[in-house]
Design a protein around this motif. Structure first.
Motif, PDB file in Angstrom:
ATOM      1  N   LEU A  81       0.826  -1.213   0.000  1.00  0.00           N
ATOM      2  CA  LEU A  81       0.000   0.000   0.000  1.00  0.00           C
ATOM      3  C   LEU A  81       0.857   1.259   0.000  1.00  0.00           C
ATOM      4  N   LEU A  82       1.873   1.318   0.872  1.00  0.00           N
ATOM      5  CA  LEU A  82       2.686   2.531   0.986  1.00  0.00           C
ATOM      6  C   LEU A  82       3.453   2.830  -0.310  1.00  0.00           C
ATOM      7  N   PRO A  83       4.263   1.915  -0.838  1.00  0.00           N
ATOM      8  CA  PRO A  83       5.016   2.273  -2.053  1.00  0.00           C
ATOM      9  C   PRO A  83       4.113   2.522  -3.263  1.00  0.00           C
ATOM     10  N   LEU A  84       3.021   1.767  -3.402  1.00  0.00           N
ATOM     11  CA  LEU A  84       2.146   1.989  -4.556  1.00  0.00           C
ATOM     12  C   LEU A  84       1.389   3.305  -4.431  1.00  0.00           C
ATOM     13  N   LEU A  85       0.992   3.673  -3.224  1.00  0.00           N
ATOM     14  CA  LEU A  85       0.321   4.959  -3.029  1.00  0.00           C
ATOM     15  C   LEU A  85       1.284   6.112  -3.317  1.00  0.00           C
ATOM     16  N   ALA A  86       2.528   5.972  -2.835  1.00  0.00           N
ATOM     17  CA  ALA A  86       3.534   6.994  -3.141  1.00  0.00           C
ATOM     18  C   ALA A  86       3.807   7.059  -4.635  1.00  0.00           C
ATOM     19  N   PHE A  87       3.823   5.905  -5.310  1.00  0.00           N
ATOM     20  CA  PHE A  87       4.029   5.868  -6.757  1.00  0.00           C
ATOM     21  C   PHE A  87       2.899   6.599  -7.485  1.00  0.00           C
ATOM     22  N   ILE A 107      11.325  13.977 -10.514  1.00  0.00           N
ATOM     23  CA  ILE A 107      10.181  13.278  -9.937  1.00  0.00           C
ATOM     24  C   ILE A 107       9.949  11.936 -10.617  1.00  0.00           C
ATOM     25  N   ALA A 108      10.335  11.808 -11.915  1.00  0.00           N
ATOM     26  CA  ALA A 108      10.226  10.521 -12.598  1.00  0.00           C
ATOM     27  C   ALA A 108      11.181   9.502 -11.995  1.00  0.00           C
ATOM     28  N   PHE A 109      12.394   9.970 -11.614  1.00  0.00           N
ATOM     29  CA  PHE A 109      13.338   9.073 -10.944  1.00  0.00           C
ATOM     30  C   PHE A 109      12.769   8.606  -9.603  1.00  0.00           C
ATOM     31  N   GLY A 110      12.181   9.530  -8.846  1.00  0.00           N
ATOM     32  CA  GLY A 110      11.573   9.147  -7.574  1.00  0.00           C
ATOM     33  C   GLY A 110      10.431   8.163  -7.761  1.00  0.00           C
ATOM     34  N   LYS A 111       9.638   8.360  -8.822  1.00  0.00           N
ATOM     35  CA  LYS A 111       8.537   7.429  -9.096  1.00  0.00           C
ATOM     36  C   LYS A 111       9.079   6.026  -9.366  1.00  0.00           C
ATOM     37  N   ARG A 112      10.159   5.936 -10.111  1.00  0.00           N
ATOM     38  CA  ARG A 112      10.756   4.616 -10.384  1.00  0.00           C
ATOM     39  C   ARG A 112      11.318   3.988  -9.111  1.00  0.00           C
ATOM     40  N   VAL A 113      11.836   4.803  -8.208  1.00  0.00           N
ATOM     41  CA  VAL A 113      12.340   4.280  -6.932  1.00  0.00           C
ATOM     42  C   VAL A 113      11.196   3.699  -6.105  1.00  0.00           C
ATOM     43  N   PHE A 114      10.049   4.398  -6.090  1.00  0.00           N
ATOM     44  CA  PHE A 114       8.892   3.873  -5.353  1.00  0.00           C
ATOM     45  C   PHE A 114       8.413   2.554  -5.951  1.00  0.00           C
ATOM     46  N   LEU A 115       8.487   2.450  -7.274  1.00  0.00           N
ATOM     47  CA  LEU A 115       8.113   1.189  -7.909  1.00  0.00           C
ATOM     48  C   LEU A 115       9.086   0.079  -7.519  1.00  0.00           C
ATOM     49  N   PHE A 116      10.363   0.404  -7.424  1.00  0.00           N
ATOM     50  CA  PHE A 116      11.351  -0.578  -6.976  1.00  0.00           C
ATOM     51  C   PHE A 116      11.059  -1.027  -5.548  1.00  0.00           C
ATOM     52  N   LEU A 117      10.682  -0.095  -4.679  1.00  0.00           N
ATOM     53  CA  LEU A 117      10.346  -0.460  -3.302  1.00  0.00           C
ATOM     54  C   LEU A 117       9.117  -1.365  -3.255  1.00  0.00           C
ATOM     55  N   ALA A 118       8.144  -1.121  -4.140  1.00  0.00           N
ATOM     56  CA  ALA A 118       6.965  -1.986  -4.194  1.00  0.00           C
ATOM     57  C   ALA A 118       7.339  -3.398  -4.636  1.00  0.00           C
ATOM     58  N   VAL A 119       8.215  -3.484  -5.631  1.00  0.00           N
ATOM     59  CA  VAL A 119       8.653  -4.799  -6.096  1.00  0.00           C
ATOM     60  C   VAL A 119       9.415  -5.536  -5.008  1.00  0.00           C
ATOM     61  N   ALA A 144      14.040  -4.381 -11.451  1.00  0.00           N
ATOM     62  CA  ALA A 144      13.399  -3.175 -10.921  1.00  0.00           C
ATOM     63  C   ALA A 144      14.446  -2.138 -10.521  1.00  0.00           C
ATOM     64  N   ALA A 145      15.584  -2.576  -9.958  1.00  0.00           N
ATOM     65  CA  ALA A 145      16.647  -1.641  -9.589  1.00  0.00           C
ATOM     66  C   ALA A 145      17.258  -0.988 -10.825  1.00  0.00           C
ATOM     67  N   ILE A 146      17.480  -1.786 -11.876  1.00  0.00           N
ATOM     68  CA  ILE A 146      18.027  -1.236 -13.121  1.00  0.00           C
ATOM     69  C   ILE A 146      17.048  -0.257 -13.760  1.00  0.00           C
ATOM     70  N   TYR A 147      15.759  -0.578 -13.674  1.00  0.00           N
ATOM     71  CA  TYR A 147      14.735   0.331 -14.200  1.00  0.00           C
ATOM     72  C   TYR A 147      14.710   1.634 -13.412  1.00  0.00           C
ATOM     73  N   ALA A 148      14.869   1.547 -12.085  1.00  0.00           N
ATOM     74  CA  ALA A 148      14.874   2.761 -11.273  1.00  0.00           C
ATOM     75  C   ALA A 148      16.044   3.666 -11.633  1.00  0.00           C
ATOM     76  N   LEU A 149      17.179   3.096 -11.994  1.00  0.00           N
ATOM     77  CA  LEU A 149      18.351   3.894 -12.368  1.00  0.00           C
ATOM     78  C   LEU A 149      18.280   4.406 -13.800  1.00  0.00           C
ATOM     79  N   GLY A 150      17.291   3.906 -14.580  1.00  0.00           N
ATOM     80  CA  GLY A 150      17.124   4.380 -15.943  1.00  0.00           C
ATOM     81  C   GLY A 150      17.952   3.645 -16.970  1.00  0.00           C
ATOM     82  N   PHE A 151      18.494   2.481 -16.607  1.00  0.00           N
ATOM     83  CA  PHE A 151      19.349   1.731 -17.536  1.00  0.00           C
ATOM     84  C   PHE A 151      18.639   0.521 -18.151  1.00  0.00           C
ATOM     85  N   LEU A 152      17.330   0.382 -17.936  1.00  0.00           N
ATOM     86  CA  LEU A 152      16.651  -0.827 -18.380  1.00  0.00           C
ATOM     87  C   LEU A 152      16.578  -0.913 -19.904  1.00  0.00           C
ATOM     88  N   ASP A 153      16.228   0.163 -20.576  1.00  0.00           N
ATOM     89  CA  ASP A 153      16.098   0.129 -22.038  1.00  0.00           C
ATOM     90  C   ASP A 153      17.421  -0.214 -22.721  1.00  0.00           C
TER      91      ASP A 153
END
Length: 436
Positions: A81-87, A107-119, A144-153
């Motif tokens: 609930l917490l990480p998804l609500l923050a996301f 803020i997009a980087f922070g959103k990806r970090v919240f998604l990583f915390l949810a995962v 999820a960590a690689i996606y949060a750092l922006g290196f997934l693509d």
């Protein structure tokens, strides 16, 4: 040395200019403030909602209804609930900043970090199956960590272009990873579905052999479908397996004849129901015991002394098998005993028959206990009593022992002597003189 120093100073000045530009940009401060505010709002809302949701979703103890199971399942998602609500709040803030300032990287980087915390919370708190938890820790959390750092693509592009040759087939590294992940998930779903279908089949009113056959057929169908779905999702054409299936066919034709024969024999046994789990059987080879398990290759017999004997299914088809407990049928046993020649043998059936019939395990169908004159022995008159029981006389059921006790007590109460071995010795000639 001076050139290196000048180069380092150049890099330092560039970093300083970038940091200064970021600091003085009001859009970045707004994004950072929205990011912090979204997280704090999510914390406050979660603290308010968690107790109420827990109370609402927790069913009463001992309630196993479908609605109670659904509520327990939804309750498992509370750690997210917490990480998804923050996301979600951060995603709203990103839309605001992009519409006002035309940028939203912070803020997009922070959103990806919240998604990583949810995962990470999903893998740590929700997954209980060992295989799925290991898959989450080794694949899902790193991605999820690689996606949060922006290196997934860039990583996915590199994996897509990296080709792994395998004989006549070739796979990209991304395709191989996708296949492993999908195959693991489909295998878990297949195992879960197989457990559910087996539990449903076990509750049905049918013969044990039919239940086992239905469970095996469901298992083969479920895992076969899971394999085909995994191959399709992973993008591996089934035609590429033609060489493999051809080699497998040759292997079955030559090296796996016995395995194929035992598998077919196991299917025949399940269809015919001549021998199933719980039956006590004896084979021509001398193997005897209770069938405790039947697999695709062999049946496992448990002997009286607790040993397990693995008997290939083919032996049940090509050899003579004695089944002592097929379909729960009764079995007949006999116990021999003797009385002295001084006994009125006409009384024996009326004494021994009722004593044996009074035992709680002795049946009156298909026949009541029958006392028969068996012969005239050297030491006494031989009788045999025949009786029927449900089951077999083994280490747990000491039928004949109890019957012998009943015969002994009945004859003793009637004053009838059970003879012991006797011999008459004739001496020819004069008796030898005894020494004084």
């Amino acid at each position: 040395m001076e050139n290196m120093l000048e180069t380092a100073m150049g890099y330092g000045m560039t970093a300083y200019e970038v940091a200064l530009a970021w600091i003085i940009d009001p859009a970045n401060w707004v994004q950072f403030a929205l990011l912090v505010g979204s997280y704090l709002a999510a914390v406050v809302i979660t603290r308010k909602l968690n107790p109420k949701l827990t109370q609402l979703l927790t069913p009463t103890q001992g309630n196993d209804s479908l609605l109670a199971k659904v509520r327990r399942f939804v309750l498992l998602f509370l750690p997210l609930l917490l990480p998804l609500l923050a996301f979600g709040l951060t995603a709203i803030g990103e839309q605001v900043t992009r519409s006002i300032f035309g940028s939203g990287e912070v803020i997009a980087f922070g959103k990806r970090v919240f998604l990583f915390l949810a995962v990470r919370a999903f893998v740590r708190d929700m997954l209980t199956d060992p295989m799925l938890k290991a898959l989450g820790k080794t694949v899902l959390v790193p991605l999820a960590a690689i996606y949060a750092l922006g290196f997934l693509d860039p990583l996915l592009l590199w994996m897509e272009t990296t080709i792994i040759p395998l004989g006549n087939m070739s796979f990209s590294l991304l395709g191989l990873l996708r296949f492993l992940v999908v195959a693991s998930i489909m295998f878990w779903l297949g195992r879960w579905s197989n457990d559910q279908s087996t539990a449903i089949i076990e509750k049905q009113e049918m013969r044990p052999a039919t239940r086992q056959l239905a469970a095996k057929a469901a298992e083969i169908a479920i895992f076969g479908a899971a394999f085909l779905v995994a191959m399709n999702i992973a993008g591996i054409p089934l035609t590429s397996l033609a060489v493999l299936t051809g080699a497998l066919g040759v292997g079955i034709g030559f090296g796996l004849q016995k395995i194929a024969s035992n598998f077919v024999s196991g299917v025949i046994l399940l269809l015919e129901g001549q021998a199933t789990v719980g039956d006590y059987v004896e084979l021509d080879g001398g193997e005897a015991g209770t069938i405790v398990r039947m697999t695709a290759r062999a049946a496992i017999l448990e002997t009286y002394d607790g040993k397990w004997i693995v008997v290939p299914n083919e032996d049940f088809i090509v050899t003579r098998v004695v089944n002592y407990s097929d379909s729960g049928s009764a079995n007949r046993y006999d116990v021999s005993f003797s009385v002295s020649y001084d006994t009125d043998i006409n009384r024996i059936p009326d004494i021994v028959g009722p004593a044996v019939a009074a035992l709680d395990f002795v049946l009156d169908q298909p026949e009541e206990p029958d006392v028969e004159l068996d012969g005239f022995g050297d030491s006494g008159i031989d009788f045999v009593v025949e009786f029927w029981v449900n089951g077999i006389d083994d280490g747990k059921n000491k039928y004949r022992s109890h019957v012998r006790f009943a015969i002994w007590n009945a004859l003793k109460d009637a004053g009838i002597e059970i003879p012991f071995p006797q011999r008459v010795v004739h001496l020819k000639g004069a008796a030898p003189a005894l020494p004084e």
